[in-house]
Design an enzyme around this catalytic site. Structure first.
Site, PDB file in Angstrom:
ATOM      1  N   CYS A   1       0.361  -1.290   0.235  1.00  0.00           N
ATOM      2  CA  CYS A   1       0.029  -0.057  -0.198  1.00  0.00           C
ATOM      3  C   CYS A   1       1.228   1.538  -0.171  1.00  0.00           C
ATOM      4  CB  CYS A   1      -1.239   0.132   1.289  1.00  0.00           C
ATOM      5  SG  CYS A   1      -0.587   0.126   2.451  1.00  0.00           S
TER       6      CYS A   1
ATOM      7  N   HIS B   1      -2.063   1.151   7.711  1.00  0.00           N
ATOM      8  CA  HIS B   1      -2.426   0.548   6.412  1.00  0.00           C
ATOM      9  C   HIS B   1      -3.422   1.791   5.220  1.00  0.00           C
ATOM     10  CE1 HIS B   1      -4.141  -1.676   2.231  1.00  0.00           C
ATOM     11  NE2 HIS B   1      -5.112  -0.455   2.643  1.00  0.00           N
TER      12      HIS B   1
ATOM     13  N   HIS C   1      -6.894   1.211  -3.122  1.00  0.00           N
ATOM     14  CA  HIS C   1      -4.908   0.648  -2.423  1.00  0.00           C
ATOM     15  C   HIS C   1      -3.917  -0.446  -3.061  1.00  0.00           C
ATOM     16  CE1 HIS C   1      -8.353  -2.201   0.003  1.00  0.00           C
ATOM     17  NE2 HIS C   1      -8.910  -0.807  -0.786  1.00  0.00           N
TER      18      HIS C   1
END
Length: 177
Positions: free
Chosen positions: A82, A133, A149
């Site tokens: 990510c 994340h 993502h």
């Protein structure tokens, strides 16, 4: 004699620089104590256009990675994580981002999710309490935020913050551009 000329020139310079306009300024005690709130100037139309263009360039770069498999620590089209997606996408506009998502979360300024726009970043905690994340806001439709993502299971995809998994793990949004 030389020191006398120097003294006269010095006095003339002091008197020139010490002159004022002759206006006296006075403050009422209430005015003097009041603090003025300074607001930053509103971005001009040109600034807004530049920001939108940069966000478009960031997203255009991110779209190139759609379908790319997830690879922990990866930063190339053969596989990326990510934060690698964010690094590559922001490099398209010459902006250097930190390597890991929790450090990327310190870039820019925090915004409310309802104020998110294309190119903003959204951060999540998928395992515990700290950010691990990140995604790039791809679109906002009727208040629903979509973000691109790199998912560990599906690679680079677009998801919605309304999905239960992401909604429960959302931590914050930031505006870098």
């Amino acid at each position: 004699m030389k020191s006398g000329k120097f003294y006269i020139i010095f006095i003339i310079l002091i008197s020139i620089t010490a002159c004022n306009s002759g206006k006296s300024v006075s403050y009422k005690s209430s005015e003097y104590k009041r603090k003025k709130e300074v607001k930053p100037p509103k971005p001009s139309r040109e600034d807004n256009h530049k920001i939108a263009k940069e966000a478009n360039s960031v997203l255009k770069e991110a779209y190139k990675f759609l379908g790319t498999p997830y690879k922990y620590g990866g930063t190339t089209s053969s596989g990326l994580d990510c934060s690698g997606l964010v690094i590559n996408s922001f490099q398209a506009i010459g902006f250097q981002m930190p390597r890991i998502s929790r450090d990327q979360a310190d870039q820019g300024k925090e915004i409310k999710l309802r104020d998110a726009k294309e190119g903003d970043l959204v951060f999540f905690s998928t395992s515990g309490s700290r950010i691990n994340h990140v995604g790039i806001v791809e679109n906002v439709k009727n208040g629903e935020v979509f973000f691109i993502h790199s998912s560990t299971s599906k690679g680079v995809i677009v998801s919605s913050i309304e999905e239960t998994y992401w909604n429960k793990r959302f931590v914050k949004a930031t505006r870098v551009l």
